[in-house]
Every structure is written in structure tokens, then in C-alpha cells.
Design a protein around this motif. Structure first.
Motif, short mmCIF file in Angstrom:
data_model
loop_
_atom_site.label_atom_id
_atom_site.label_comp_id
_atom_site.label_asym_id
_atom_site.label_seq_id
_atom_site.Cartn_x
_atom_site.Cartn_y
_atom_site.Cartn_z
N LYS A 72 -13.46 -0.72 67.69
CA LYS A 72 -13.08 -1.86 66.87
C LYS A 72 -14.36 -2.59 66.50
N ALA A 73 -14.42 -3.08 65.26
CA ALA A 73 -15.59 -3.82 64.80
C ALA A 73 -15.17 -4.82 63.75
N ARG A 74 -16.02 -5.81 63.53
CA ARG A 74 -15.75 -6.82 62.50
C ARG A 74 -16.55 -6.49 61.25
N PHE A 75 -15.87 -6.56 60.12
CA PHE A 75 -16.49 -6.39 58.81
C PHE A 75 -16.14 -7.65 58.03
N ALA A 76 -17.16 -8.40 57.64
CA ALA A 76 -16.96 -9.67 56.92
C ALA A 76 -16.00 -10.58 57.69
N GLY A 77 -16.13 -10.60 59.02
CA GLY A 77 -15.33 -11.48 59.85
C GLY A 77 -13.95 -10.98 60.20
N SER A 78 -13.55 -9.84 59.65
CA SER A 78 -12.22 -9.30 59.90
C SER A 78 -12.30 -8.10 60.85
N ALA A 79 -11.50 -8.13 61.92
CA ALA A 79 -11.50 -7.04 62.90
C ALA A 79 -10.84 -5.81 62.28
N ARG A 80 -11.49 -4.64 62.45
CA ARG A 80 -10.98 -3.39 61.90
C ARG A 80 -11.01 -2.31 62.97
N GLU A 81 -10.03 -1.41 62.91
CA GLU A 81 -10.00 -0.23 63.78
C GLU A 81 -10.75 0.88 63.05
N ILE A 82 -11.71 1.49 63.70
CA ILE A 82 -12.52 2.55 63.10
C ILE A 82 -12.25 3.84 63.87
N MET A 83 -12.02 4.93 63.11
CA MET A 83 -11.84 6.24 63.73
C MET A 83 -12.53 7.28 62.85
N VAL A 84 -13.51 7.96 63.44
CA VAL A 84 -14.32 8.93 62.71
C VAL A 84 -14.23 10.28 63.44
N PRO A 85 -13.78 11.32 62.76
CA PRO A 85 -13.85 12.65 63.39
C PRO A 85 -15.31 13.02 63.63
N VAL A 86 -15.61 13.53 64.80
CA VAL A 86 -16.98 13.89 65.15
C VAL A 86 -17.55 14.89 64.15
N LYS A 157 -36.32 -3.15 53.80
CA LYS A 157 -36.31 -4.59 54.04
C LYS A 157 -34.89 -5.10 53.80
N PRO A 158 -34.38 -5.95 54.70
CA PRO A 158 -33.04 -6.48 54.49
C PRO A 158 -33.02 -7.42 53.29
N PRO A 159 -31.87 -7.51 52.60
CA PRO A 159 -31.80 -8.43 51.47
C PRO A 159 -31.94 -9.87 51.94
N SER A 160 -32.47 -10.71 51.06
CA SER A 160 -32.64 -12.11 51.43
C SER A 160 -31.29 -12.80 51.45
N GLY A 161 -31.22 -13.89 52.14
CA GLY A 161 -29.95 -14.63 52.26
C GLY A 161 -29.37 -14.43 53.64
N PRO A 162 -28.17 -14.94 53.86
CA PRO A 162 -27.58 -14.80 55.19
C PRO A 162 -27.30 -13.34 55.50
N ARG A 163 -27.62 -12.94 56.69
CA ARG A 163 -27.47 -11.55 57.10
C ARG A 163 -26.07 -11.33 57.69
N PRO A 164 -25.34 -10.35 57.18
CA PRO A 164 -24.04 -10.06 57.77
C PRO A 164 -24.25 -9.47 59.17
N ALA A 165 -23.33 -9.73 60.04
CA ALA A 165 -23.46 -9.22 61.41
C ALA A 165 -22.10 -8.80 61.92
N LEU A 166 -22.11 -7.74 62.71
CA LEU A 166 -20.90 -7.30 63.38
C LEU A 166 -20.82 -8.03 64.72
N LYS A 167 -19.63 -8.42 65.10
CA LYS A 167 -19.45 -9.07 66.38
C LYS A 167 -18.47 -8.29 67.21
N ARG A 168 -18.68 -8.27 68.51
CA ARG A 168 -17.82 -7.54 69.41
C ARG A 168 -16.47 -8.23 69.50
N VAL A 169 -15.40 -7.43 69.45
CA VAL A 169 -14.04 -7.94 69.54
C VAL A 169 -13.52 -7.60 70.93
N LYS A 170 -12.98 -8.58 71.60
CA LYS A 170 -12.44 -8.32 72.94
C LYS A 170 -10.94 -8.29 72.91
#
Length: 170
Positions: A72-86, A157-170
Motif C-alpha cells: 500500500k502506498a500514497r499517491f497525491a495523498g490518497s492510499a492505493r493498493e499496488i500489485m505488480v507481477p514479478v 534533478k528534481p523539478p522545482s516546487g513542492p516535492r511529492p512524497a509517499l507516506k507509509r500507511v498503517k
């Protein structure tokens, strides 16, 4: 069990490089070739690929299984379930220095590996490795660079402005 019947080495190598990244304080990223079997936010897919931060701080409930990478990860503040076949993972590497491993492009039912390889890739800036026989794994980036103390390329180089960040969901 013979070599043909054995399981793929890909999930084991992904887990090993994930552990190497975390042991050395690096951020593990995976590059994924997206198709209908990959469950990721489609708005972040570019040229049929997505790069995911799978670090402990960016994910929750991370499972690096033999068949799927799930978390699970946050994208733009919204929690999402991620599933990737290896089998859809085309590379795992450390964000900080680019060291890691690329895997052969998976063959899909709708096209050939050559068709998939012809698509533009965010990994195209990495120098091509010598051709390897099918099923071999190649190193993505060598630590030596162009000469003593000279890296092959500078990290983007990261784009200027606020940097998006993923946050851990518990």
C-alpha cells in the motif's frame, strides 16, 4: 527438478537487491512494464512504464513474493493498493547511485519482446549492456563510470516546487 522446471530467479534477485539497498541506506526503486495485470495508479504510467519507490518509508504491508510484489502506498495523498507481477519488473535499482539490475523484457500475449523493447523507456539513458543470451540478468549500472571519480551520468534533478512524497500507511 531440472533447470527448465526450476522457478525463476527474478523474485530472489529482487529481494536480494532490495535488502542490499536498505542495508546500505539507499532507496530501492523498481521499474515496471505496465499491462492489464499490473495494478498501479494509471495516471502515473508513462510510455507503458512506472517507477515505484518500494522503500520501507514509502510503503505499508510490503510483500516481495515469488509471483507478486504487493504493498500500500500514497499517491497525491490518497492510499492505493499496488500489485505488480514479478514477471513485469524490468529493473530494481538504488535511487541514489543507479546501481541495480535490469531484467529481460517480458513477452506478452499481444506482442513480442521486440515490440515491447521498441517502446521508449526511462532506462534508455543507461548505456546498453552487451547482448546476453535469453534468461540472463545484466547489471544496470557499473560503479566505475567513465573514469576515476567520474560517474556515467548525473542523476536527474528534481523539478522545482513542492516535492511529492509517499507516506507509509498503517
Amino acid at each position: 527438478m531440472n533447470a527448465i522446471e526450476s522457478t525463476s530467479t527474478r523474485p530472489y534477485l529482487i529481494r536480494a537487491l532490495y535488502e542490499w539497498c536498505t542495508d546500505n541506506g539507499f532507496t530501492p526503486y523498481v521499474a515496471v512494464l505496465v499491462d492489464e495485470s499490473v495494478h498501479v495508479p494509471r495516471e502515473y504510467v508513462k510510455n507503458g512504464e512506472i517507477v515505484l519507490n518500494i522503500s520501507y518509508d514509502a510503503t505499508s504491508s510490503l510483500k516481495l513474493g515469488n509471483d507478486f510484489i504487493e504493498f500500500k502506498a500514497r499517491f497525491a495523498g490518497s492510499a492505493r493498493e499496488i500489485m505488480v507481477p514479478v514477471s513485469r519488473v524490468i529493473a530494481i535499482y538504488a535511487r541514489e547511485n543507479g546501481q541495480g539490475m535490469a531484467f529481460p523484457v517480458p513477452v506478452t500475449g499481444t506482442g513480442t519482446a521486440a515490440d515491447e523493447a521498441a517502446k521508449p523507456s526511462p532506462l534508455s539513458s543507461v548505456p546498453a549492456a552487451p547482448a546476453e543470451p535469453d534468461g540472463k540478468v545484466v547489471q544496470l549500472v557499473t560503479p566505475e563510470g567513465d573514469g576515476p571519480g567520474k560517474p556515467d551520468h548525473e542523476p536527474p534533478k528534481p523539478p522545482s516546487g513542492p516535492r511529492p512524497a509517499l507516506k507509509r500507511v498503517k
